[in-house]
Design an enzyme around this catalytic site. Structure first.
Site, PDB file in Angstrom:
ATOM      1  N   ASP A  15      44.905  46.511  35.043  1.00 58.99           N
ATOM      2  CA  ASP A  15      43.683  46.316  35.821  1.00 58.99           C
ATOM      3  C   ASP A  15      42.586  45.910  34.848  1.00 58.99           C
ATOM      4  OD1 ASP A  15      41.859  46.390  38.013  1.00 58.99           O
ATOM      5  OD2 ASP A  15      41.161  48.339  37.325  1.00 58.99           O
ATOM      6  N   SER A  16      41.457  45.484  35.395  1.00 61.97           N
ATOM      7  CA  SER A  16      40.326  45.133  34.546  1.00 61.97           C
ATOM      8  C   SER A  16      39.744  46.370  33.851  1.00 61.97           C
ATOM      9  CB  SER A  16      39.249  44.474  35.403  1.00 61.97           C
ATOM     10  OG  SER A  16      38.927  45.305  36.496  1.00 61.97           O
ATOM     11  N   TYR A  47      35.937  42.027  36.090  1.00 63.69           N
ATOM     12  CA  TYR A  47      36.488  40.694  36.320  1.00 63.69           C
ATOM     13  C   TYR A  47      35.845  40.055  37.561  1.00 63.69           C
ATOM     14  CZ  TYR A  47      40.560  41.499  33.198  1.00 63.69           C
ATOM     15  OH  TYR A  47      41.394  41.731  32.131  1.00 63.69           O
ATOM     16  N   GLY A  48      35.351  40.909  38.431  1.00 69.71           N
ATOM     17  CA  GLY A  48      34.873  40.457  39.745  1.00 69.71           C
ATOM     18  C   GLY A  48      33.708  39.484  39.703  1.00 69.71           C
ATOM     19  N   CYS A  78      44.743  44.906  39.884  1.00 65.74           N
ATOM     20  CA  CYS A  78      43.397  44.378  40.091  1.00 65.74           C
ATOM     21  C   CYS A  78      43.412  43.321  41.205  1.00 65.74           C
ATOM     22  CB  CYS A  78      42.924  43.749  38.784  1.00 65.74           C
ATOM     23  SG  CYS A  78      41.310  43.001  38.864  1.00 65.74           S
ATOM     24  N   ASN A  79      42.602  43.527  42.216  1.00 69.66           N
ATOM     25  CA  ASN A  79      42.532  42.568  43.325  1.00 69.66           C
ATOM     26  C   ASN A  79      42.044  41.199  42.852  1.00 69.66           C
ATOM     27  OD1 ASN A  79      42.621  44.055  46.286  1.00 69.66           O
ATOM     28  ND2 ASN A  79      42.088  45.429  44.626  1.00 69.66           N
ATOM     29  N   THR A  80      41.084  41.224  41.920  1.00 64.94           N
ATOM     30  CA  THR A  80      40.508  39.973  41.435  1.00 64.94           C
ATOM     31  C   THR A  80      41.575  39.166  40.685  1.00 64.94           C
ATOM     32  OG1 THR A  80      38.400  41.134  41.275  1.00 64.94           O
ATOM     33  CG2 THR A  80      38.560  39.028  40.148  1.00 64.94           C
ATOM     34  N   GLU A 157      32.418  54.220  39.624  1.00 58.60           N
ATOM     35  CA  GLU A 157      32.578  54.608  38.216  1.00 58.60           C
ATOM     36  C   GLU A 157      31.613  55.728  37.839  1.00 58.60           C
ATOM     37  OE1 GLU A 157      33.152  51.718  35.289  1.00 58.60           O
ATOM     38  OE2 GLU A 157      34.855  50.919  36.405  1.00 58.60           O
ATOM     39  N   CYS A 189      39.540  46.269  46.781  1.00 56.76           N
ATOM     40  CA  CYS A 189      39.156  46.449  45.376  1.00 56.76           C
ATOM     41  C   CYS A 189      39.681  47.812  44.940  1.00 56.76           C
ATOM     42  CB  CYS A 189      37.635  46.384  45.249  1.00 56.76           C
ATOM     43  SG  CYS A 189      37.022  46.836  43.614  1.00 56.76           S
ATOM     44  N   THR A 190      40.166  47.864  43.706  1.00 63.21           N
ATOM     45  CA  THR A 190      40.762  49.096  43.178  1.00 63.21           C
ATOM     46  C   THR A 190      39.844  50.319  43.276  1.00 63.21           C
ATOM     47  OG1 THR A 190      39.924  48.321  41.064  1.00 63.21           O
ATOM     48  CG2 THR A 190      42.272  48.017  41.482  1.00 63.21           C
ATOM     49  N   HIS A 191      38.536  50.074  43.196  1.00 67.17           N
ATOM     50  CA  HIS A 191      37.583  51.194  43.155  1.00 67.17           C
ATOM     51  C   HIS A 191      37.273  51.802  44.522  1.00 67.17           C
ATOM     52  CE1 HIS A 191      37.011  49.611  39.187  1.00 67.17           C
ATOM     53  NE2 HIS A 191      36.065  50.484  38.893  1.00 67.17           N
TER      54      HIS A 191
HETATM   55  N1  DGL Z   1      39.620  45.836  39.446  1.00 68.69           N
HETATM   56  C1  DGL Z   1      38.696  44.993  40.149  1.00 68.69           C
HETATM   57  C2  DGL Z   1      39.310  44.612  41.516  1.00 68.69           C
HETATM   58  O1  DGL Z   1      40.155  45.294  42.061  1.00 68.69           O
HETATM   59  C3  DGL Z   1      37.362  45.671  40.361  1.00 68.69           C
HETATM   60  C4  DGL Z   1      36.529  45.795  39.100  1.00 68.69           C
HETATM   61  C5  DGL Z   1      36.200  44.474  38.453  1.00 68.69           C
HETATM   62  O2  DGL Z   1      35.336  43.732  38.961  1.00 68.69           O
HETATM   63  O3  DGL Z   1      36.805  44.168  37.426  1.00 68.69           O
HETATM   64  O4  DGL Z   1      38.954  43.596  42.046  1.00 68.69           O
END
Ligand code: DGL
Length: 268
Positions: A15-16, A47-48, A78-80, A157, A189-191
Site C-alpha cells: 500500500d502507499s 498516492y491519491g 491500495c485503491n489508487t 491517520e 480507499c484503504t483508510h
Molecule cells: N492507500 C490509498 C488508497 O487506498 C489511500 C492513501 C493515499 O492516498 O495514498 O487509495
C-alpha cells in the site's frame, strides 16, 4: 519482468502507507495460517494526489520489493495503485496479482437493490473512473455516483474516527450521494473502513457500506484454493512489516488499522 513463483511463500501486500493494514487484518482473520509480508511506502504516501505515471512507477517498485521475499501472490491493497497500475503489473510480473477494485465492485453489485451505487475514494481513484468501469462492465444498468474525499485519509491517520468534526466532514462529502438515492456505498480507499461509524451515520442506516478489505481477502482465499496454494496445516502465520520511512510513527498508528501491536518494523 517476470519472476519465479514460490508455492510456499508468503502473501505479499503493498500500500502507499498504513491503510493497507486494513486488508492485512482481514487476511489474518480469514487466512490465519498464511505468512504475510507487508510493504507500506510511507516515504511517498499519499498516492491519491499523485500523477498516473508516478503511481505506476511506485507500484512497480513496490511489487519488486515484495518479490524479493518470494511471495506467492501480490495484493495491491491500495485503491489508487489498483486503479492505475493493476493491468500493467499483471502484464509485467508472473505472480498472481489481486487488486481491490474488482472485489469491491462485485460486492456492491450483489448488494444494491435499487441499482444505485456510490463510490468514495481518493481524488486519483475517482479520476480514474475504475470503480464505475468495473461495475458497468458487469451490469450496465447500475447508476454510479463517485465522490473524492481527500480529507478522510488524514482524519483516519490521526485516529479521529469518533470526533464530531469527522462526522461533519462526512456529512458534507456524502450529501450529493445521499441526495442521489444510493443504497450501497463502496469505501474505495484503504483508510475508510476506520471511519465506518461516522460514514454510516452520515449516509443513513439503510445504505449498505461495502468494505473492500473483506472482499479482497475472500478473493485471495478463492485464488489460492483454486491454484492449490492455500496453506491447510494448522499453523499460525508469520508476519513481516516493511516500510520505506519513519518506522516509529508507523508503529504508533498501525494498531488502529491492524487492531494489534506490531513488534518489528523494518525500513527498506
Ligand atoms: N492507500 C490509498 C488508497 O487506498 C489511500 C492513501 C493515499 O492516498 O495514498 O487509495
Amino acid at each position: 519482468m517476470s519472476t519465479r513463483e514460490n508455492k510456499d511463500g508468503p502473501i505479499g501486500v503493498f500500500d502507499s502507507g498504513l491503510g493497507g493494514l486494513t486488508v492485512v487484518r482481514e487476511l489474518m482473520r480469514q487466512l490465519p495460517s498464511e505468512d504475510i509480508v507487508y510493504f507500506g511506502d510511507t516515504a511517498r504516501v499519499p498516492y491519491g494526489t499523485k500523477s498516473k505515471e508516478a503511481i505506476i512507477r511506485f507500484s512497480r517498485e513496490n511489487t519488486r520489493i515484495l518479490l524479493q521475499y518470494k511471495v506467492k501472490m501480490v495484493v495491491v491493497a491500495c485503491n489508487t495503485s489498483s486503479s492505475y497500475a493493476l493491468d500493467i503489473l499483471r502484464k509485467e510480473f508472473r505472480v498472481p496479482i489481486v487488486g481491490v477494485i474488482g472485489p469491491g465492485a462485485r460486492k456492491a453489485i450483489a448488494m444494491t437493490k435499487a441499482g444505485n451505487v456510490g463510490v468514495i475514494a481518493t481524488s486519483a481513484t475517482v479520476a480514474s473512473g475504475q470503480y464505475e468501469k468495473s461495475i458497468k462492465q458487469c451490469d450496465g444498468g447500475i447508476r454510479v455516483v463517485s465522490q473524492a474525499c481527500p480529507l478522510f485519509v488524514p482524519l483516519a491517520e490521526e485516529g479521529w474516527a469518533d470526533k464530531p468534526v469527522t462526522f461533519e466532514i462526512a456529512r458534507e462529502y456524502l450529501k450529493p450521494l445521499k441526495k442521489s438515492g444510493i443504497d450501497t456505498l463502496i469505501l474505495g480507499c484503504t483508510h475508510y473502513p476506520l471511519l465506518k461509524a461516522a460514514l454510516q451515520k452520515a449516509v443513513g442506516k439503510s445504505v449498505v457500506l461495502v468494505d473492500s478489505a473483506k472482499e479482497v481477502a475472500l478473493e485471495v482465499d478463492g485464488i489460492l484454493t483454486s491454484l492449490g496454494r492455500k496453506r491447510t496445516e494448522k499453523k499460525v502465520g508469520r508476519y513481516r512489516f516493511l516500510i520505506s520511512d519513519r518506522p516509529q510513527a508507523f508503529k504508533k498508528l498501525a494498531k488502529n488499522f491492524l487492531g494489534r501491536e506490531i513488534k518489528h518494523i523494518q525500513k527498506v
